[in-house]
Write an enzyme that holds these catalytic residues in place. Sequence first.
Site, PDB file in Angstrom:
ATOM      1  N   CYS A  11      54.756 -65.395  49.798  1.00  0.00           N
ATOM      2  CA  CYS A  11      54.469 -65.082  48.397  1.00  0.00           C
ATOM      3  C   CYS A  11      55.513 -64.101  47.889  1.00  0.00           C
ATOM      4  CB  CYS A  11      53.066 -64.487  48.260  1.00  0.00           C
ATOM      5  SG  CYS A  11      52.642 -64.016  46.557  1.00  0.00           S
ATOM      6  N   CYS A  14      55.161 -60.152  44.158  1.00  0.00           N
ATOM      7  CA  CYS A  14      55.423 -58.709  44.090  1.00  0.00           C
ATOM      8  C   CYS A  14      56.846 -58.437  44.575  1.00  0.00           C
ATOM      9  CB  CYS A  14      54.399 -57.938  44.912  1.00  0.00           C
ATOM     10  SG  CYS A  14      52.710 -58.115  44.326  1.00  0.00           S
ATOM     11  N   PHE A 241      49.008 -59.884  15.697  1.00  0.00           N
ATOM     12  CA  PHE A 241      48.923 -60.391  17.073  1.00  0.00           C
ATOM     13  C   PHE A 241      47.813 -59.621  17.799  1.00  0.00           C
ATOM     14  CE2 PHE A 241      53.351 -60.190  15.606  1.00  0.00           C
ATOM     15  CZ  PHE A 241      53.727 -61.522  15.622  1.00  0.00           C
ATOM     16  N   ASN A 307      51.539 -56.272  18.411  1.00  0.00           N
ATOM     17  CA  ASN A 307      51.439 -56.463  19.862  1.00  0.00           C
ATOM     18  C   ASN A 307      51.805 -57.912  20.168  1.00  0.00           C
ATOM     19  OD1 ASN A 307      50.750 -56.118  22.603  1.00  0.00           O
ATOM     20  ND2 ASN A 307      48.656 -56.772  22.223  1.00  0.00           N
ATOM     21  N   CYS A 334      55.213 -56.170  25.887  1.00  0.00           N
ATOM     22  CA  CYS A 334      55.291 -56.491  27.310  1.00  0.00           C
ATOM     23  C   CYS A 334      56.708 -56.910  27.690  1.00  0.00           C
ATOM     24  CB  CYS A 334      54.294 -57.597  27.659  1.00  0.00           C
ATOM     25  SG  CYS A 334      54.569 -59.138  26.756  1.00  0.00           S
TER      26      CYS A 334
END
Length: 377
Positions: A11, A14, A241, A307, A334
């Site tokens: 995986c 991360c 948003f 946002n 973000c």
Amino acid sequence: MQCARSSAGDCHSCGWLSLAYSEQINQKQHNLLDLLPKNYAFTQLAPVESQQVKFRNKAKMVVSGSVEKPILGLRKPEGEGVDLCQCPLYPASFEPVFPILKTFIAKAGLVPYNVERRRGELKFILLTESRHNHSMMLRFVLRSEKKLAQLRQALPWLQAQLPQLAVISVNIQPVHMAILEGEQEIVLTEKTFLDEYFNEIPLHIRPKGFFQTNPDVAASLYATAGHWVKELQINRLWDLFCGSGGFGLHCAQKNTELTGIEISPEAIECARLSANELGLEHVEFQALDSTGFALAKESVPELVLVNPPRRGIGETLCDYLNSMKPRFILYSSCNAQTMAKDIQQLSHYRIDRVQLFDMFPHTAHYEVLTLLVLQQS
């Protein structure tokens, strides 16, 4: 954080796991400041850090393997399934749920979708928990309604095993593409949303609604936005948003005129419910395109809160705000790169303060909150 799947190379979610957490924060802060203007000073508040493990409230599991032995996790590029039921990002409450879901998949005959053969029905399982009361929402993403009757028939067993499942639904995603969900959602329970509370503000999570996956950091982000706006002593604001209304509802006082705009009718329904529960009388939420809503208005409030998704607010909305000149713009992002591009276009504004929120530990991603103030001519 130690992760066996990451160490084995199974995986790669991360990507920064090899970095000490303090170094992760330093690199994110440097990345943010490198993107922002250098020609004037602004307040740089200390980053808000996250728990390093068990911070997520949601699991998105690809279903592979066989109906008798399903694998919940991810699928490698070569097609092999990887079990992620022990992922250290998930809360401890998820651990006993996954084995029961595997048993249910077999009981209901939900054959995992095989990408190579284009056969099978069950594509994903999505599990979300409310930190308010620890109730859960479970969504089965199926290729078609072919197994829906079997799923319904087996459902009482699942509900008896997992009474914390307050909301259960089926999403139909018929397309042979790496798309998480389709348009059609079939709710199988009487309750249609999870109840959540951030800083004593009621919020609601519907099956197809967006909700932050790190609730502790999200609570800090919302509270900070509310604190900054209260300092400004404004009477009217737009929340563009707005999603389920988290930002606007944290910023609105009893007599504040708040208009929240979001394209998703589901999210707007949740926002309206929250506003009613709070007894806010001067709040209006509408399911519209945020840019289209703004451009149709000939005046603006004192503060516009945005946002946007990762693409930013875009050139058209930037030009509109730059020409209409609200006193303040509160920008939550973000994607600091697109935010910085938007700020550059908002030439009549300067940054007053900025703060990083580490919503996504062990990755390069983060949230940022920036207060922009109209420059006096």
